[in-house]
Motif scaffolding. Structure first.
Motif, PDB file in Angstrom:
ATOM      1  N   ILE A 127       0.830  -1.212   0.000  1.00 27.05           N
ATOM      2  CA  ILE A 127       0.000   0.000   0.000  1.00 27.05           C
ATOM      3  C   ILE A 127       0.863   1.260   0.000  1.00 27.05           C
ATOM      4  O   ILE A 127       0.473   2.291  -0.534  1.00 27.05           O
ATOM      5  N   GLU A 128       2.058   1.152   0.564  1.00 27.11           N
ATOM      6  CA  GLU A 128       2.946   2.312   0.605  1.00 27.11           C
ATOM      7  C   GLU A 128       3.307   2.752  -0.814  1.00 27.11           C
ATOM      8  O   GLU A 128       3.404   3.946  -1.091  1.00 27.11           O
ATOM      9  N   GLU A 129       3.479   1.794  -1.725  1.00 24.58           N
ATOM     10  CA  GLU A 129       3.792   2.123  -3.112  1.00 24.58           C
ATOM     11  C   GLU A 129       2.658   2.905  -3.768  1.00 24.58           C
ATOM     12  O   GLU A 129       2.892   3.734  -4.648  1.00 24.58           O
ATOM     13  N   HIS A 130       1.429   2.639  -3.357  1.00 20.90           N
ATOM     14  CA  HIS A 130       0.271   3.346  -3.914  1.00 20.90           C
ATOM     15  C   HIS A 130       0.082   4.714  -3.256  1.00 20.90           C
ATOM     16  O   HIS A 130      -0.354   5.654  -3.916  1.00 20.90           O
ATOM     17  N   ILE A 131       0.388   4.795  -1.991  1.00 23.09           N
ATOM     18  CA  ILE A 131       0.130   6.033  -1.247  1.00 23.09           C
ATOM     19  C   ILE A 131       1.179   7.101  -1.534  1.00 23.09           C
ATOM     20  O   ILE A 131       0.853   8.286  -1.591  1.00 23.09           O
ATOM     21  N   LYS A 132       2.434   6.708  -1.726  1.00 20.45           N
ATOM     22  CA  LYS A 132       3.491   7.702  -1.960  1.00 20.45           C
ATOM     23  C   LYS A 132       3.207   8.589  -3.171  1.00 20.45           C
ATOM     24  O   LYS A 132       3.277   9.815  -3.057  1.00 20.45           O
ATOM     25  N   PRO A 133       2.866   8.029  -4.331  1.00 19.16           N
ATOM     26  CA  PRO A 133       2.557   8.918  -5.468  1.00 19.16           C
ATOM     27  C   PRO A 133       1.323   9.783  -5.213  1.00 19.16           C
ATOM     28  O   PRO A 133       1.289  10.954  -5.595  1.00 19.16           O
ATOM     29  N   LEU A 134       0.338   9.212  -4.546  1.00 17.23           N
ATOM     30  CA  LEU A 134      -0.867   9.971  -4.239  1.00 17.23           C
ATOM     31  C   LEU A 134      -0.540  11.133  -3.294  1.00 17.23           C
ATOM     32  O   LEU A 134      -1.000  12.254  -3.496  1.00 17.23           O
ATOM     33  N   ALA A 135       0.266  10.857  -2.287  1.00 19.02           N
ATOM     34  CA  ALA A 135       0.660  11.910  -1.338  1.00 19.02           C
ATOM     35  C   ALA A 135       1.472  12.989  -2.038  1.00 19.02           C
ATOM     36  O   ALA A 135       1.288  14.184  -1.777  1.00 19.02           O
ATOM     37  N   ALA A 136       2.365  12.598  -2.937  1.00 16.02           N
ATOM     38  CA  ALA A 136       3.169  13.577  -3.677  1.00 16.02           C
ATOM     39  C   ALA A 136       2.261  14.439  -4.555  1.00 16.02           C
ATOM     40  O   ALA A 136       2.445  15.666  -4.648  1.00 16.02           O
ATOM     41  N   SER A 137       1.265  13.823  -5.182  1.00 12.30           N
ATOM     42  CA  SER A 137       0.336  14.561  -6.027  1.00 12.30           C
ATOM     43  C   SER A 137      -0.481  15.562  -5.209  1.00 12.30           C
ATOM     44  O   SER A 137      -0.643  16.725  -5.602  1.00 12.30           O
ATOM     45  N   VAL A 138      -0.991  15.115  -4.076  1.00 11.58           N
ATOM     46  CA  VAL A 138      -1.776  16.001  -3.204  1.00 11.58           C
ATOM     47  C   VAL A 138      -0.905  17.145  -2.700  1.00 11.58           C
ATOM     48  O   VAL A 138      -1.325  18.304  -2.675  1.00 11.58           O
ATOM     49  N   GLN A 139       0.310  16.832  -2.320  1.00  9.47           N
ATOM     50  CA  GLN A 139       1.223  17.873  -1.830  1.00  9.47           C
ATOM     51  C   GLN A 139       1.521  18.889  -2.933  1.00  9.47           C
ATOM     52  O   GLN A 139       1.561  20.097  -2.680  1.00  9.47           O
ATOM     53  N   ALA A 140       1.707  18.409  -4.159  1.00 11.50           N
ATOM     54  CA  ALA A 140       1.970  19.318  -5.279  1.00 11.50           C
ATOM     55  C   ALA A 140       0.762  20.219  -5.544  1.00 11.50           C
ATOM     56  O   ALA A 140       0.922  21.390  -5.900  1.00 11.50           O
TER      57      ALA A 140
END
Length: 126
Positions: free
Chosen positions: A82-95
């Protein structure tokens, strides 16, 4: 007086001795019954039928629960990465949030400057 005390002592010892002998006579029967129960229990546990029944029950339970365990492991497999899925999502939200937070920070700073200037105008000079 001494004779009566000695007589009472002798009678008390006789009664105590008799009650102890009664207890001694009854206790072995109870101990025998208890020891027979435990011996039967040990014998039944040593019996190969009991061990075979226990092993068969264990194998049956294992066979019954194995498909459920495998299904649960399969369902939980996506959660392991799940960490692999959450990291890109978190980066996108942060951007997406970063420009908004910068804009809010700038507006708050401007508002505080405005309030500070108006406060200086209202207050008398020192």
């Amino acid at each position: 007086m001494k004779v009566s005390l000695i007589a009472i002592l002798v009678v008390a010892l006789a009664i105590g001795s008799e009650s102890v002998s009664l207890v001694k006579r009854e206790a072995p029967a109870e101990f025998e019954m208890i020891s027979k129960y435990f011996q039967d229990l040990v014998d039944s546990l040593k019996a190969p039928e009991m061990a075979n029944k226990a092993m068969a029950y264990f194998e049956e339970s294992k066979a019954q629960f194995q498909p459920m365990v495998e299904k649960l492991q399969e369902q939980l497999k996506p959660l392991s990465n799940i960490e692999e899925h959450i990291k890109p999502l978190a980066a996108s939200v942060q951007a997406q949030v970063a420009p908004l937070s910068d804009m809010v920070q700038t507006q708050v700073q401007d508002m505080l400057k405005f309030v500070a200037e108006k406060t200086k105008e209202i207050l008398p000079p020192q």
